[in-house]
Design a protein around this motif. Sequence first.
Motif, short mmCIF file in Angstrom:
data_model
loop_
_atom_site.label_atom_id
_atom_site.label_comp_id
_atom_site.label_asym_id
_atom_site.label_seq_id
_atom_site.Cartn_x
_atom_site.Cartn_y
_atom_site.Cartn_z
N SER B 258 0.61 -1.26 0.07
CA SER B 258 0.03 0.08 0.35
C SER B 258 0.83 1.18 0.39
CB SER B 258 -1.11 -0.14 1.24
OG SER B 258 -1.37 -1.34 1.46
N GLN B 259 1.76 1.50 1.03
CA GLN B 259 2.71 2.42 1.13
C GLN B 259 4.14 2.11 1.49
OE1 GLN B 259 2.84 4.09 5.23
NE2 GLN B 259 2.76 6.28 4.00
N THR B 260 4.83 2.98 0.62
CA THR B 260 6.55 2.93 0.91
C THR B 260 7.03 4.74 1.05
OG1 THR B 260 8.81 2.45 0.22
CG2 THR B 260 6.86 3.70 -1.57
N ILE B 261 8.28 4.94 1.56
CA ILE B 261 8.22 6.71 2.05
C ILE B 261 9.32 6.03 1.37
CG2 ILE B 261 8.67 8.43 3.93
CD1 ILE B 261 6.03 7.16 4.17
N PHE B 262 9.56 7.59 1.00
CA PHE B 262 11.12 7.57 -0.04
C PHE B 262 11.38 8.49 0.49
CE2 PHE B 262 12.80 10.03 -3.58
CZ PHE B 262 13.10 9.30 -3.59
N GLN B 263 13.07 8.61 0.71
CA GLN B 263 13.68 9.30 0.72
C GLN B 263 14.25 10.34 0.54
OE1 GLN B 263 17.22 7.94 3.99
NE2 GLN B 263 17.54 10.36 5.06
N ASP B 264 14.78 11.55 -0.22
CA ASP B 264 14.77 12.08 -1.32
C ASP B 264 16.16 12.42 -1.37
OD1 ASP B 264 15.20 13.28 -3.63
OD2 ASP B 264 13.36 14.83 -2.79
N ALA B 265 17.00 11.65 -1.99
CA ALA B 265 19.01 11.80 -2.16
C ALA B 265 19.06 13.02 -2.58
CB ALA B 265 19.17 10.57 -2.39
N ALA B 266 18.53 13.02 -4.11
CA ALA B 266 18.73 14.79 -4.87
C ALA B 266 18.33 15.25 -3.66
CB ALA B 266 17.87 14.38 -5.80
N GLY B 267 16.77 15.54 -3.65
CA GLY B 267 16.36 17.09 -2.41
C GLY B 267 17.12 17.20 -1.51
N GLN B 268 17.55 16.23 -0.96
CA GLN B 268 18.77 16.46 -0.15
C GLN B 268 20.36 16.86 0.09
OE1 GLN B 268 19.66 13.22 3.04
NE2 GLN B 268 17.10 12.76 3.47
N ALA B 269 20.66 16.72 -0.86
CA ALA B 269 21.61 17.29 -1.67
C ALA B 269 21.11 18.79 -2.51
CB ALA B 269 22.08 16.23 -2.87
N LYS B 270 20.12 19.01 -2.82
CA LYS B 270 20.38 20.16 -3.57
C LYS B 270 19.98 21.38 -2.24
CE LYS B 270 16.26 21.70 -6.49
NZ LYS B 270 15.41 21.46 -6.83
#
Lengths: 335, 307
Positions: B258-270
């Motif tokens: 139903s769901q997974t939680i995405f840790q945003d590598a690109a967002g963190q780098a930006k």
Amino acid sequence: MSIETATKSEKQGAKASLLSNVNFAQIYRKYGTVLIFIGICILASLLSPTFLTEANLTNVLRQVVVVSLLACGVTFIIILGHIDVSLGSVLALCGVIATSVMVMTGSVVLAVCAGTAVGVLTGLINGFVITFFRIPSFIMTLAMTTVARGAVLLYTGGSPITGLGDFKIIGQGSLGPVPISVLILVAFVILSWVLLNKTKFGRYVYAVGGNERASRASGINPDSIVVKAFILNGILCGVAGIVLMSRINSGQPAGGVGYEFDAITAVVVGGTSLMGGTGTITGTIIGAMIIGVINNILNLLNVSSYWQQIIKGLIIAIAVILDVWTKSARNKKKA
Amino acid sequence: MKLFAKLALACAVSVSALSTGAASAAEKFIVGYANMADTDVFVMARKNAFIEAAKSDPAVEVNFSDANNDASKQLDQIDNFIAQKVNAIVVVPVDYQGIVPGVEKANAAGIPVIALGIQSAGGKYTFVGSKNIDAGRLQGEFMKANLPKDAKILYLEGTPGLSHTQERKKGFGDALGRTDVKTLASLSANYDRAEGMKVTEDWIQSFSKFDGIIAANDQMALGALEALKGANRVKGVLISGVDGVPDALTAIKAGEMSQTIFQDAAGQAKAAFEVVEGIKKGEQPPAERLVPFASITKENVNQFIKK
């Protein structure tokens, strides 16, 4: 101790026990693990009504397959007076190579062959280095632990292999009510039992484990026995890896961590002495079943994982204490 | 090695001096990026995203080091950056406690520090990343909204003794906040797929009905899914994991998870690079720059599969 004297002294031991009737140490030696297993099963069925259902028992069988396969292989190693702590990483390496070949070729047969071949190779390396360079098996297999884990991480780049198609039949399929993985286990248990009890190789394993120098004097080449046993152990690691990765339907480079602990525990609980020279396949399987039932009942009862670790540790300690204690009781008797 | 780095620096500086004309060596803004381990897939993806982001400002130059998961090696590398008098240090700490001396040394040298992804137990720095408690919280919010009335749930914990295991579980519990939902059991499966499967198989035997399995990572969630498939019990069970691994995305698309939680590598780098730019402009860096996790469900899974 040569083979002849070994059997003679065992016969004497049996006679002595008949004469002196009830002796706890003797009974434990012979039937201890079976009694413990039955006791735990009774306790488990009292604690949880679910335990004795057909579905749950099939479940337990399916869950013990991987560790039992490893335990069968390492029984030979431990009877020889050696140890293998690389089981978990070698299992991961074999399983991942098998899944990768599966993805590349789409052939289950090729995948199984590749996985087993890696097991043979690692077993050969372990056995050769240990016997040729006279390195303690603990150190060599410790080295193999990190080498194999490093190799599998390097090969996969750290990410799991997916898209296995038919491969999952091995670990997930069943023939009628019996899971295929359980049939695989039964086949390898029979094979291991026959090898250990009905062949020259098996008798030599006991002889070398009982007293290497005496076995050498009576014309056995202990090194070749050790290498063969490590190869057999490697094959069983390979099969275990294939079953595990098939069961979870993906090649997990981080899989199998700590499985050697469960396998060695099973062997020791099953009455095989870490000093070498004694031990049985049936004992090992019962040992693996004991561990499997304990894991199962702890989960059924929702016992916290912190306690589960403590309980598992206590079990191995108690098993080793019983092993040492019954052995010294027997030695005293002889003297 | 050092000589080579200096030569490379000299070349880079002279090339950029030629191309921009105005920029001289003194004006270059140098960032030291101390990575935790280039072997870790997620950490490496974030480093690559940082390299991409840094391309937007030719006046910024980034020097990299890799600690290969060795906390003391990382401290040496930070010493090197301090000796090189870099203008800012971005560090992905190997260890929350182990990095403190490095952060304090940089503080003493007046070099601003950005801790990326993992915090430091002490010293003055800007934290850029996501908080594990929020991953659990997003799982809790999803379950709160989607579980049926009087639902029964199971929780697969991560490896005991790690802070993110505790935080994810706590975040989930805090956000769920429904008195009618009963947690039947909560056990650890060590972030491992085979163990997640095993524990779930045992649960299937103990509990004739449950409506949700919440796992502290995707591998355990996928193990649970395999167990449910084997017992023909996938239907009616909401499964949630954390990480956003490709397998989980496929399972969500197929309607099995139903769901997974995405840790945003690109967002963190930006975000980390934006903090660097702020420091370059002379702004006071913030104490924290949080990058939210993204909740992936059937509705938005396609946009993540493309990535």
